[in-house]
Design a protein around this motif. Structure first.
Motif, PDB file in Angstrom:
ATOM      1  N   ILE A  32     -19.748 -23.425  35.115  1.00  0.00           N
ATOM      2  CA  ILE A  32     -18.974 -24.663  35.247  1.00  0.00           C
ATOM      3  C   ILE A  32     -17.509 -24.418  34.906  1.00  0.00           C
ATOM      4  CG2 ILE A  32     -18.643 -26.985  34.291  1.00  0.00           C
ATOM      5  CD1 ILE A  32     -21.723 -27.168  34.124  1.00  0.00           C
ATOM      6  N   LEU A  33     -17.264 -23.624  33.882  1.00  0.00           N
ATOM      7  CA  LEU A  33     -15.877 -23.300  33.509  1.00  0.00           C
ATOM      8  C   LEU A  33     -15.179 -22.546  34.639  1.00  0.00           C
ATOM      9  CD1 LEU A  33     -13.638 -23.256  31.363  1.00  0.00           C
ATOM     10  CD2 LEU A  33     -14.633 -21.113  30.526  1.00  0.00           C
ATOM     11  N   SER A  34     -15.867 -21.583  35.240  1.00  0.00           N
ATOM     12  CA  SER A  34     -15.241 -20.837  36.339  1.00  0.00           C
ATOM     13  C   SER A  34     -14.957 -21.749  37.528  1.00  0.00           C
ATOM     14  CB  SER A  34     -16.119 -19.658  36.758  1.00  0.00           C
ATOM     15  OG  SER A  34     -17.303 -20.097  37.360  1.00  0.00           O
ATOM     16  N   GLY A  35     -15.886 -22.653  37.844  1.00  0.00           N
ATOM     17  CA  GLY A  35     -15.650 -23.599  38.928  1.00  0.00           C
ATOM     18  C   GLY A  35     -14.487 -24.521  38.634  1.00  0.00           C
ATOM     19  N   THR A  36     -14.434 -25.001  37.401  1.00  0.00           N
ATOM     20  CA  THR A  36     -13.338 -25.892  37.002  1.00  0.00           C
ATOM     21  C   THR A  36     -11.993 -25.206  37.160  1.00  0.00           C
ATOM     22  OG1 THR A  36     -14.776 -27.034  35.430  1.00  0.00           O
ATOM     23  CG2 THR A  36     -12.404 -27.260  35.095  1.00  0.00           C
ATOM     24  N   LEU A  37     -11.886 -24.003  36.634  1.00  0.00           N
ATOM     25  CA  LEU A  37     -10.609 -23.269  36.706  1.00  0.00           C
ATOM     26  C   LEU A  37     -10.256 -22.910  38.147  1.00  0.00           C
ATOM     27  CD1 LEU A  37     -10.971 -20.977  33.566  1.00  0.00           C
ATOM     28  CD2 LEU A  37      -9.648 -23.098  33.796  1.00  0.00           C
ATOM     29  N   PHE A  38     -11.258 -22.565  38.942  1.00  0.00           N
ATOM     30  CA  PHE A  38     -11.002 -22.238  40.345  1.00  0.00           C
ATOM     31  C   PHE A  38     -10.441 -23.449  41.091  1.00  0.00           C
ATOM     32  CE2 PHE A  38     -12.144 -22.126  44.792  1.00  0.00           C
ATOM     33  CZ  PHE A  38     -11.669 -20.889  45.184  1.00  0.00           C
ATOM     34  N   TYR A  39     -11.123 -24.580  40.994  1.00  0.00           N
ATOM     35  CA  TYR A  39     -10.676 -25.766  41.737  1.00  0.00           C
ATOM     36  C   TYR A  39      -9.329 -26.275  41.238  1.00  0.00           C
ATOM     37  CZ  TYR A  39     -15.308 -25.757  43.783  1.00  0.00           C
ATOM     38  OH  TYR A  39     -16.436 -25.385  44.455  1.00  0.00           O
ATOM     39  N   LYS A  40      -9.083 -26.154  39.952  1.00  0.00           N
ATOM     40  CA  LYS A  40      -7.784 -26.559  39.419  1.00  0.00           C
ATOM     41  C   LYS A  40      -6.687 -25.679  39.992  1.00  0.00           C
ATOM     42  CE  LYS A  40      -5.229 -27.508  35.179  1.00  0.00           C
ATOM     43  NZ  LYS A  40      -4.189 -28.028  35.997  1.00  0.00           N
ATOM     44  N   GLY A  41      -6.939 -24.372  40.035  1.00  0.00           N
ATOM     45  CA  GLY A  41      -5.913 -23.449  40.521  1.00  0.00           C
ATOM     46  C   GLY A  41      -5.729 -23.446  42.024  1.00  0.00           C
ATOM     47  N   VAL A  42      -6.832 -23.429  42.765  1.00  0.00           N
ATOM     48  CA  VAL A  42      -6.749 -23.286  44.218  1.00  0.00           C
ATOM     49  C   VAL A  42      -6.537 -24.628  44.917  1.00  0.00           C
ATOM     50  CG1 VAL A  42      -8.007 -22.540  46.287  1.00  0.00           C
ATOM     51  CG2 VAL A  42      -8.090 -21.156  44.205  1.00  0.00           C
ATOM     52  N   GLU A  43      -7.272 -25.637  44.516  1.00  0.00           N
ATOM     53  CA  GLU A  43      -7.155 -26.947  45.160  1.00  0.00           C
ATOM     54  C   GLU A  43      -6.043 -27.801  44.548  1.00  0.00           C
ATOM     55  OE1 GLU A  43      -8.671 -28.261  47.882  1.00  0.00           O
ATOM     56  OE2 GLU A  43      -9.722 -26.372  48.204  1.00  0.00           O
ATOM     57  N   GLY A  44      -5.644 -27.464  43.322  1.00  0.00           N
ATOM     58  CA  GLY A  44      -4.590 -28.238  42.672  1.00  0.00           C
ATOM     59  C   GLY A  44      -5.062 -29.566  42.106  1.00  0.00           C
ATOM     60  N   TRP A  45      -6.383 -29.699  41.909  1.00  0.00           N
ATOM     61  CA  TRP A  45      -6.923 -30.924  41.331  1.00  0.00           C
ATOM     62  C   TRP A  45      -6.613 -30.958  39.842  1.00  0.00           C
ATOM     63  CZ3 TRP A  45     -12.477 -30.100  43.663  1.00  0.00           C
ATOM     64  CH2 TRP A  45     -12.427 -30.299  45.050  1.00  0.00           C
ATOM     65  N   SER A 100     -11.466 -31.460  38.500  1.00  0.00           N
ATOM     66  CA  SER A 100     -12.075 -30.148  38.717  1.00  0.00           C
ATOM     67  C   SER A 100     -13.382 -30.015  37.938  1.00  0.00           C
ATOM     68  CB  SER A 100     -11.113 -29.038  38.298  1.00  0.00           C
ATOM     69  OG  SER A 100      -9.941 -29.082  39.068  1.00  0.00           O
ATOM     70  N   LEU A 101     -13.369 -30.434  36.686  1.00  0.00           N
ATOM     71  CA  LEU A 101     -14.579 -30.388  35.865  1.00  0.00           C
ATOM     72  C   LEU A 101     -15.647 -31.310  36.437  1.00  0.00           C
ATOM     73  CD1 LEU A 101     -16.160 -29.557  33.315  1.00  0.00           C
ATOM     74  CD2 LEU A 101     -15.007 -31.422  32.123  1.00  0.00           C
ATOM     75  N   TYR A 102     -15.241 -32.499  36.829  1.00  0.00           N
ATOM     76  CA  TYR A 102     -16.178 -33.474  37.397  1.00  0.00           C
ATOM     77  C   TYR A 102     -16.844 -32.914  38.652  1.00  0.00           C
ATOM     78  CZ  TYR A 102     -17.933 -37.850  39.362  1.00  0.00           C
ATOM     79  OH  TYR A 102     -18.734 -38.827  39.884  1.00  0.00           O
ATOM     80  N   PHE A 103     -16.057 -32.330  39.554  1.00  0.00           N
ATOM     81  CA  PHE A 103     -16.615 -31.768  40.785  1.00  0.00           C
ATOM     82  C   PHE A 103     -17.512 -30.578  40.476  1.00  0.00           C
ATOM     83  CE2 PHE A 103     -16.600 -28.945  44.458  1.00  0.00           C
ATOM     84  CZ  PHE A 103     -16.996 -29.811  45.455  1.00  0.00           C
ATOM     85  N   ALA A 104     -17.059 -29.697  39.579  1.00  0.00           N
ATOM     86  CA  ALA A 104     -17.827 -28.495  39.236  1.00  0.00           C
ATOM     87  C   ALA A 104     -19.176 -28.871  38.627  1.00  0.00           C
ATOM     88  CB  ALA A 104     -17.031 -27.613  38.278  1.00  0.00           C
TER      89      ALA A 104
END
Length: 119
Positions: free
Chosen positions: A35-48, A53-57
């Motif tokens: 979940i942490l990796s997904g959160t950081l990925f979406y925050k960085g790549v998608e700019g959420w 990002s945490l909610y989606f992950a």
């Protein structure tokens, strides 16, 4: 409200009891890292935002049909999401199944205790 509180009590009792098992702790740690990796990925790549990002992950790994209103837009995000879901859903289901079994064990213990008191 009483039903919710009783259910919450059973859940917490089961959760703290199952936390003593090394396998469950390993699964939970793995899930947290996923979940942490997904959160950081979406925050960085998608700019959420961090919360989005945490909610989606987290929500995308839950076996529900909840719509987050968020959709990965880039090709990289779409590829990441496909791999993320294959890996993450399996681990999430393992954690949920272990918690469900622990709750069932507690319920079984309570029923056995009530039957012994009746005798």
């Amino acid at each position: 409200m009483i039903s919710f509180l009783l259910t919450l009590k059973r859940f917490l009792t089961a959760f703290f009891r199952i936390m003593k098992e090394p396998l469950f702790r390993a699964l939970l740690t793995t899930l947290v890292f996923i979940i942490l990796s997904g959160t950081l990925f979406y925050k960085g790549v998608e700019g959420w935002s961090l919360l989005d990002s945490l909610y989606f992950a987290f929500t995308s790994l839950m076996p529900t049909s909840v719509s987050t209103g968020l959709t990965p837009q880039t090709d990289l995000s779409k590829w990441f999401t496909m791999i993320y879901l294959v890996v993450g859903i399996g681990v999430m289901l393992m954690v949920l199944i272990r918690i469900g079994l622990a709750v069932a064990d507690i319920e079984r213990s309570e029923i056995n205790l009530l039957e012994k008191k009746k005798k």
